[in-house]
Design a protein around this motif. Structure first.
Motif, PDB file in Angstrom:
ATOM      1  N   LEU A   1     -45.408  23.573 -32.429  1.00 13.03           N
ATOM      2  CA  LEU A   1     -44.211  22.440 -32.064  1.00 13.03           C
ATOM      3  C   LEU A   1     -42.857  24.079 -32.607  1.00 13.03           C
ATOM      4  CD1 LEU A   1     -43.494  20.038 -32.347  1.00 13.03           C
ATOM      5  CD2 LEU A   1     -44.563  20.191 -30.568  1.00 13.03           C
ATOM      6  N   GLU A   2     -43.791  24.960 -33.514  1.00 13.23           N
ATOM      7  CA  GLU A   2     -41.746  25.862 -33.823  1.00 13.23           C
ATOM      8  C   GLU A   2     -42.757  27.367 -33.362  1.00 13.23           C
ATOM      9  OE1 GLU A   2     -38.878  27.502 -35.324  1.00 13.23           O
ATOM     10  OE2 GLU A   2     -39.733  25.486 -35.268  1.00 13.23           O
ATOM     11  N   GLU A   3     -44.506  27.591 -33.047  1.00 10.59           N
ATOM     12  CA  GLU A   3     -44.713  28.785 -31.938  1.00 10.59           C
ATOM     13  C   GLU A   3     -44.069  28.560 -30.816  1.00 10.59           C
ATOM     14  OE1 GLU A   3     -48.621  29.732 -34.480  1.00 10.59           O
ATOM     15  OE2 GLU A   3     -48.712  28.291 -32.994  1.00 10.59           O
ATOM     16  N   ALA A   4     -44.299  27.455 -30.160  1.00 10.49           N
ATOM     17  CA  ALA A   4     -44.031  26.837 -28.671  1.00 10.49           C
ATOM     18  C   ALA A   4     -42.551  27.588 -28.432  1.00 10.49           C
ATOM     19  CB  ALA A   4     -44.685  25.682 -27.956  1.00 10.49           C
ATOM     20  N   VAL A   5     -41.445  26.849 -29.635  1.00 17.39           N
ATOM     21  CA  VAL A   5     -40.212  27.293 -29.031  1.00 17.39           C
ATOM     22  C   VAL A   5     -40.332  28.244 -29.523  1.00 17.39           C
ATOM     23  CG1 VAL A   5     -38.296  27.057 -29.518  1.00 17.39           C
ATOM     24  CG2 VAL A   5     -39.653  24.848 -29.601  1.00 17.39           C
ATOM     25  N   ASN A   6     -40.599  29.029 -30.371  1.00 11.36           N
ATOM     26  CA  ASN A   6     -40.714  30.675 -30.715  1.00 11.36           C
ATOM     27  C   ASN A   6     -40.579  31.614 -29.220  1.00 11.36           C
ATOM     28  OD1 ASN A   6     -38.904  30.281 -32.854  1.00 11.36           O
ATOM     29  ND2 ASN A   6     -41.125  30.642 -33.664  1.00 11.36           N
ATOM     30  N   GLU A   7     -42.319  31.001 -28.908  1.00  9.76           N
ATOM     31  CA  GLU A   7     -42.344  31.485 -27.601  1.00  9.76           C
ATOM     32  C   GLU A   7     -42.087  31.878 -26.621  1.00  9.76           C
ATOM     33  OE1 GLU A   7     -47.013  31.067 -27.159  1.00  9.76           O
ATOM     34  OE2 GLU A   7     -47.762  31.297 -29.085  1.00  9.76           O
ATOM     35  N   ARG A   8     -41.490  30.405 -26.225  1.00 15.61           N
ATOM     36  CA  ARG A   8     -40.713  30.474 -25.159  1.00 15.61           C
ATOM     37  C   ARG A   8     -39.032  30.880 -24.710  1.00 15.61           C
ATOM     38  NH1 ARG A   8     -40.555  28.744 -19.348  1.00 15.61           N
ATOM     39  NH2 ARG A   8     -39.163  27.892 -18.966  1.00 15.61           N
ATOM     40  N   ALA A   9     -38.497  31.143 -26.338  1.00 15.19           N
ATOM     41  CA  ALA A   9     -36.897  31.625 -26.561  1.00 15.19           C
ATOM     42  C   ALA A   9     -37.309  33.195 -26.160  1.00 15.19           C
ATOM     43  CB  ALA A   9     -36.936  31.267 -27.900  1.00 15.19           C
ATOM     44  N   ARG A  10     -38.640  33.475 -26.603  1.00 19.10           N
ATOM     45  CA  ARG A  10     -39.162  35.485 -26.546  1.00 19.10           C
ATOM     46  C   ARG A  10     -39.076  35.314 -24.741  1.00 19.10           C
ATOM     47  NH1 ARG A  10     -40.258  39.472 -29.253  1.00 19.10           N
ATOM     48  NH2 ARG A  10     -41.430  40.464 -29.054  1.00 19.10           N
ATOM     49  N   LYS A  11     -40.038  34.762 -24.213  1.00 18.57           N
ATOM     50  CA  LYS A  11     -40.405  35.539 -23.144  1.00 18.57           C
ATOM     51  C   LYS A  11     -38.779  35.326 -22.060  1.00 18.57           C
ATOM     52  CE  LYS A  11     -42.842  33.234 -19.097  1.00 18.57           C
ATOM     53  NZ  LYS A  11     -43.946  31.891 -18.552  1.00 18.57           N
ATOM     54  N   ILE A  12     -37.663  34.183 -22.856  1.00 17.87           N
ATOM     55  CA  ILE A  12     -36.606  33.684 -21.802  1.00 17.87           C
ATOM     56  C   ILE A  12     -35.763  34.803 -22.293  1.00 17.87           C
ATOM     57  CG2 ILE A  12     -34.749  32.908 -21.315  1.00 17.87           C
ATOM     58  CD1 ILE A  12     -36.307  30.048 -21.670  1.00 17.87           C
ATOM     59  N   ALA A  13     -35.728  35.930 -23.159  1.00 17.54           N
ATOM     60  CA  ALA A  13     -35.074  37.012 -23.533  1.00 17.54           C
ATOM     61  C   ALA A  13     -35.640  38.303 -23.160  1.00 17.54           C
ATOM     62  CB  ALA A  13     -34.874  36.620 -25.415  1.00 17.54           C
TER      63      ALA A  13
ATOM     64  N   GLU B   1     -34.910  39.288 -30.413  1.00 16.55           N
ATOM     65  CA  GLU B   1     -33.713  38.621 -32.103  1.00 16.55           C
ATOM     66  C   GLU B   1     -32.519  38.172 -31.576  1.00 16.55           C
ATOM     67  OE1 GLU B   1     -34.977  40.332 -35.187  1.00 16.55           O
ATOM     68  OE2 GLU B   1     -37.257  40.360 -34.598  1.00 16.55           O
ATOM     69  N   SER B   2     -31.241  39.022 -31.409  1.00 15.19           N
ATOM     70  CA  SER B   2     -29.712  38.817 -31.253  1.00 15.19           C
ATOM     71  C   SER B   2     -30.452  37.775 -30.285  1.00 15.19           C
ATOM     72  CB  SER B   2     -29.050  40.243 -31.481  1.00 15.19           C
ATOM     73  OG  SER B   2     -27.697  39.321 -30.458  1.00 15.19           O
ATOM     74  N   TYR B   3     -30.507  37.668 -29.559  1.00 12.58           N
ATOM     75  CA  TYR B   3     -29.770  37.209 -28.211  1.00 12.58           C
ATOM     76  C   TYR B   3     -30.803  35.730 -28.741  1.00 12.58           C
ATOM     77  CZ  TYR B   3     -29.893  35.642 -23.297  1.00 12.58           C
ATOM     78  OH  TYR B   3     -30.367  35.430 -21.943  1.00 12.58           O
ATOM     79  N   ILE B   4     -31.921  35.549 -28.451  1.00 13.37           N
ATOM     80  CA  ILE B   4     -32.633  34.232 -29.024  1.00 13.37           C
ATOM     81  C   ILE B   4     -31.257  33.353 -30.137  1.00 13.37           C
ATOM     82  CG2 ILE B   4     -34.037  33.270 -30.610  1.00 13.37           C
ATOM     83  CD1 ILE B   4     -36.057  35.010 -29.020  1.00 13.37           C
ATOM     84  N   ARG B   5     -30.796  34.255 -31.059  1.00 11.37           N
ATOM     85  CA  ARG B   5     -29.679  33.546 -32.192  1.00 11.37           C
ATOM     86  C   ARG B   5     -28.603  33.789 -31.765  1.00 11.37           C
ATOM     87  NH1 ARG B   5     -30.793  37.269 -35.488  1.00 11.37           N
ATOM     88  NH2 ARG B   5     -29.381  38.739 -34.698  1.00 11.37           N
ATOM     89  N   THR B   6     -28.221  34.257 -30.827  1.00 10.67           N
ATOM     90  CA  THR B   6     -26.446  34.076 -30.595  1.00 10.67           C
ATOM     91  C   THR B   6     -26.525  33.534 -29.238  1.00 10.67           C
ATOM     92  OG1 THR B   6     -26.413  35.896 -29.684  1.00 10.67           O
ATOM     93  CG2 THR B   6     -26.257  36.036 -32.422  1.00 10.67           C
TER      94      THR B   6
END
Length: 153
Positions: A97-109, A137-142
């Motif tokens: 689930l963590e990989e799925a969230v990270n991949e999706r966030a990265r794709k959107i960013a 990384e900053s976009y995902i975080r903030t």
């Protein structure tokens, strides 16, 4: 704080589900679990029907619906109980689930930052030396939160 709690919840679920990998170990037998266990126990369809308090034709229909994938969970649970089994129902993610969230966030960013970079380039306002990875990384975080990830765009 809320973001960390969701991440912790994902990690806990991932830890519980890792024991189920690879999930193909749990593929149902060709005739379905009900029939396979009933046969292994040496129980006839009539005997299972009596234990379930249904007609033998109902057991036959249950076994066919299991094989076709149309069985209802409540019916499968009743058959499991009559076979002295426990029904285990679980969704096993293809990746953590963590990989799925990270991949999706990265794709959107990447998509969103690409739009911004394109607009800035057109306006001759390109960003400086900031690395792309740091901006992502900053976009995902903030900017992104977990709920934003699953809005289809």
């Amino acid at each position: 704080m809320k973001k960390e709690l969701k991440q912790l919840a994902r990690q806990r679920i991932d830890e519980r589900l890792v024991a189920l990998k690879p999930e193909d170990r749990f593929a149902p037998p060709p005739k379905g679990w009900i029939r396979a266990i009933r046969d292994a126990l040496g129980m006839t369809g009539v005997q299972l029907a009596a234990r379930m308090k249904v007609r033998p034709q109902t057991v036959e229909a249950l076994e066919k619906s299991e094989v076709s994938g149309s069985i209802q969970i409540s019916s499968l649970r009743r058959a499991a109980e009559a076979l002295d089994c426990t029904l285990v129902y679980v969704l096993v993610p293809k990746k953590s689930l963590e990989e799925a969230v990270n991949e999706r966030a990265r794709k959107i960013a990447i998509r969103e930052l690409g739009r911004v970079a394109h607009t800035m380039k057109l306006e001759a306002q390109e960003t400086g030396d900031t690395s792309t990875e740091k901006r992502i990384e900053s976009y995902i975080r903030t900017v992104l939160n977990d709920r934003d990830l699953w809005n289809e765009k």
